[in-house]
Write a protein that holds these residues in place. Structure first.
Motif, PDB file in Angstrom:
ATOM      1  N   THR A 248       0.592  -1.433  -0.370  1.00  0.00           N
ATOM      2  CA  THR A 248      -0.255  -0.007  -0.016  1.00  0.00           C
ATOM      3  C   THR A 248       0.753   1.636  -0.119  1.00  0.00           C
TER       4      THR A 248
ATOM      5  N   LYS B 263       3.868   4.040  -1.512  1.00  0.00           N
ATOM      6  CA  LYS B 263       3.688   4.752  -2.288  1.00  0.00           C
ATOM      7  C   LYS B 263       5.032   4.389  -3.212  1.00  0.00           C
ATOM      8  N   THR B 264       5.390   2.779  -3.196  1.00  0.00           N
ATOM      9  CA  THR B 264       6.838   2.330  -4.252  1.00  0.00           C
ATOM     10  C   THR B 264       6.082   0.790  -3.918  1.00  0.00           C
TER      11      THR B 264
ATOM     12  N   ARG C 224      -2.251  -3.799   6.008  1.00  0.00           N
ATOM     13  CA  ARG C 224      -3.058  -3.484   6.758  1.00  0.00           C
ATOM     14  C   ARG C 224      -4.504  -3.394   6.846  1.00  0.00           C
TER      15      ARG C 224
ATOM     16  N   LEU D   1       8.450  -1.919   3.323  1.00  0.00           N
ATOM     17  CA  LEU D   1       7.961  -1.787   3.953  1.00  0.00           C
ATOM     18  C   LEU D   1       8.974  -0.173   4.065  1.00  0.00           C
TER      19      LEU D   1
HETATM   20  N1  LIG Z   1      11.278   8.307   1.492  1.00  0.00           N
HETATM   21  C1  LIG Z   1      12.486   8.414   0.838  1.00  0.00           C
HETATM   22  O1  LIG Z   1      13.142   9.425   0.336  1.00  0.00           O
HETATM   23  C2  LIG Z   1      13.219   6.955   0.833  1.00  0.00           C
HETATM   24  C3  LIG Z   1      15.241   7.248  -0.130  1.00  0.00           C
HETATM   25  C4  LIG Z   1      15.505   6.131   0.372  1.00  0.00           C
HETATM   26  C5  LIG Z   1      15.256   5.049   0.928  1.00  0.00           C
HETATM   27  N2  LIG Z   1      13.826   4.439   1.504  1.00  0.00           N
HETATM   28  C6  LIG Z   1      13.491   3.614   1.705  1.00  0.00           C
HETATM   29  O2  LIG Z   1      11.926   3.087   1.061  1.00  0.00           O
HETATM   30  C7  LIG Z   1      10.927   2.144   1.686  1.00  0.00           C
HETATM   31  C8  LIG Z   1       9.961   2.280   1.309  1.00  0.00           C
HETATM   32  O3  LIG Z   1       9.557   4.394   1.326  1.00  0.00           O
HETATM   33  P1  LIG Z   1       8.251   4.467   0.340  1.00  0.00           P
HETATM   34  O4  LIG Z   1       7.954   6.436   0.135  1.00  0.00           O
HETATM   35  O5  LIG Z   1       7.376   3.512  -0.952  1.00  0.00           O
HETATM   36  O6  LIG Z   1       7.320   4.233   1.691  1.00  0.00           O
HETATM   37  P2  LIG Z   1       5.644   4.532   2.263  1.00  0.00           P
HETATM   38  O7  LIG Z   1       4.719   5.018   1.325  1.00  0.00           O
HETATM   39  O8  LIG Z   1       5.749   5.011   3.704  1.00  0.00           O
HETATM   40  O9  LIG Z   1       5.030   3.168   2.462  1.00  0.00           O
HETATM   41  C9  LIG Z   1       4.902   2.087   3.589  1.00  0.00           C
HETATM   42  C10 LIG Z   1       4.675   1.128   3.596  1.00  0.00           C
HETATM   43  O10 LIG Z   1       5.245  -0.220   4.988  1.00  0.00           O
HETATM   44  C11 LIG Z   1       3.386  -0.461   4.989  1.00  0.00           C
HETATM   45  N3  LIG Z   1       4.083   0.266   7.092  1.00  0.00           N
HETATM   46  C12 LIG Z   1       4.046   0.873   7.692  1.00  0.00           C
HETATM   47  N4  LIG Z   1       3.945   0.881   9.139  1.00  0.00           N
HETATM   48  C13 LIG Z   1       3.388  -0.541   9.063  1.00  0.00           C
HETATM   49  C14 LIG Z   1       3.484  -1.668  10.183  1.00  0.00           C
HETATM   50  N5  LIG Z   1       4.289  -1.141  11.538  1.00  0.00           N
HETATM   51  N6  LIG Z   1       3.783  -2.870  10.230  1.00  0.00           N
HETATM   52  C15 LIG Z   1       2.882  -3.528   8.459  1.00  0.00           C
HETATM   53  N7  LIG Z   1       3.196  -2.412   7.805  1.00  0.00           N
HETATM   54  C16 LIG Z   1       3.816  -1.011   8.150  1.00  0.00           C
HETATM   55  C17 LIG Z   1       3.010   0.836   5.358  1.00  0.00           C
HETATM   56  O11 LIG Z   1       1.202   0.113   4.728  1.00  0.00           O
HETATM   57  P3  LIG Z   1       0.039   1.263   5.452  1.00  0.00           P
HETATM   58  O12 LIG Z   1      -0.031   1.885   4.289  1.00  0.00           O
HETATM   59  O13 LIG Z   1      -0.637   0.263   6.139  1.00  0.00           O
HETATM   60  O14 LIG Z   1       0.573   2.341   6.450  1.00  0.00           O
HETATM   61  C18 LIG Z   1       2.905   1.127   3.232  1.00  0.00           C
HETATM   62  O15 LIG Z   1       2.851   0.029   2.825  1.00  0.00           O
HETATM   63  C19 LIG Z   1      11.525   3.110   3.191  1.00  0.00           C
HETATM   64  O16 LIG Z   1      12.305   1.861   4.218  1.00  0.00           O
HETATM   65  C20 LIG Z   1      12.521   3.943   3.089  1.00  0.00           C
HETATM   66  O17 LIG Z   1      13.458   3.704   3.662  1.00  0.00           O
HETATM   67  C21 LIG Z   1      13.070   5.647   1.647  1.00  0.00           C
END
Ligand SMILES: NC(=O)c1ccc[n+]([C@@H]2O[C@H](COP(=O)([O-])OP(=O)(O)OC[C@H]3O[C@@H](n4cnc5c(N)ncnc54)[C@H](OP(=O)(O)O)[C@@H]3O)[C@@H](O)[C@H]2O)c1
Length: 242
Positions: A10, A12-13, A33, A76
């Motif tokens: 769910t 963004k990626t 979730r 995640l």
């Molecule tokens: N943002 C950046 O610039 C960046 C750069 C490099 C690497 N990253 C890494 O990339 C990864 C993903 O990034 P994103 O921006 O695509 O993430 P995101 O949009 O925040 O998505 C996070 C996902 O993890 C799930 N999640 C969060 N807490 C949870 C929990 N306690 N139990 C089960 N599921 C949970 C969320 O579910 P829900 O939808 O239910 O909340 C969602 O599906 C992260 O690990 C981040 O560290 C990010």
């Protein structure tokens, strides 16, 4: 066609990875979730299991999920709120990864894990060099920001503990700053961080679509997988560079 299990679907990626996999004709099961999120996005071809790997499913159930898939994509990430960052599960990625890897270890067939990580995580085993300022900054983040420590420990778990395992193959993808949009395949993948492009402080960016596209290609196996398995590639988009 392949069968995929996607965690963090769910996000963004994660949602882009699900869309890309279904567009390529693969079967996708997502652990979510809230089932409404993917339904609202029109991603209806996906089988959804409600809950979290950490809290909702027994080891046997995870083993069944994993045995039904060729690859598990883990996208995640901690919710960026005070409770998401500082409250449990503080090792969301690491503990989920361990449960998945151990389920694979108990299985009979070779499986692939594609983990979304971060280029803020240095692969010490390859002697990767980060500029001094970046090393100080990522060191500070490790002790102050649990999601960063989670990413560091998840990568180190794959590198140092899973290693070149017979049944559990893995790839740890390390993007830098992520952008939405830019839905094109104009990206390059390299084995190590390029210090000239920076890490936390660098201007280089990648789009979530590009990360999802690369993760889907890895999960499919083939040459891309053979090139990058047991490695920690960094993905850059030249068009989004300095
Ligand atoms: N943002 C950046 O610039 C960046 C750069 C490099 C690497 N990253 C890494 O990339 C990864 C993903 O990034 P994103 O921006 O695509 O993430 P995101 O949009 O925040 O998505 C996070 C996902 O993890 C799930 N999640 C969060 N807490 C949870 C929990 N306690 N139990 C089960 N599921 C949970 C969320 O579910 P829900 O939808 O239910 O909340 C969602 O599906 C992260 O690990 C981040 O560290 C990010």
């Amino acid at each position: 066609m392949g069968r995929f299990l996607v965690l963090g679907a769910t996000g963004k990626t994660g949602r882009l990875a699900v869309r890309e996999l279904t567009r390529r004709g693969h079967g996708v099961t997502a652990v979510v979730r809230n089932k409404k999120t993917l339904a609202d996005l029109g991603l209806n071809k996906v089988k959804q299991l409600e809950g979290t790997i950490l809290d909702s499913f027994t080891d046997e159930q995870v083993q069944d999920m994993v045995s039904d898939a060729d690859a598990v994509l883990i996208c995640l990430g901690h919710v960026l709120s005070f409770s998401g960052i500082f409250f449990p599960p503080r090792r969301l990625v690491l503990d989920t990864l361990k449960k998945v890897a151990s389920a694979m270890d108990g299985g009979k067939k070779k499986k692939r894990i594609v983990l979304m990580n971060s280029n803020g995580v240095r692969n010490k085993s390859t002697g990767e060099v980060y500029p001094l300022a970046e090393r100080i900054l990522t060191g500070l983040l490790y002790f102050t920001l649990p999601p960063h420590a989670d990413n560091v420990e998840a990568a180190e778990y794959l590198i140092n503990e899973v290693g070149e395992h017979a049944n559990v193959e893995w790839c740890c993808v390390r993007p830098g700053d992520l952008l939405d949009g830019h839905e094109n395949e104009d990206y390059e993948v390299v084995g190590s961080v390029d210090p000239s492009k920076g890490v936390v402080l660098g201007p280089w960016k990648t789009s979530r679509f590009q990360v999802a596209h690369f993760m889907a290609s890895l999960g499919e196996g083939g040459k891309v997988w053979e090139d990058w398995k047991f490695r920690t590639p960094v993905i850059y988009s030249p068009a989004l560079g300095a």
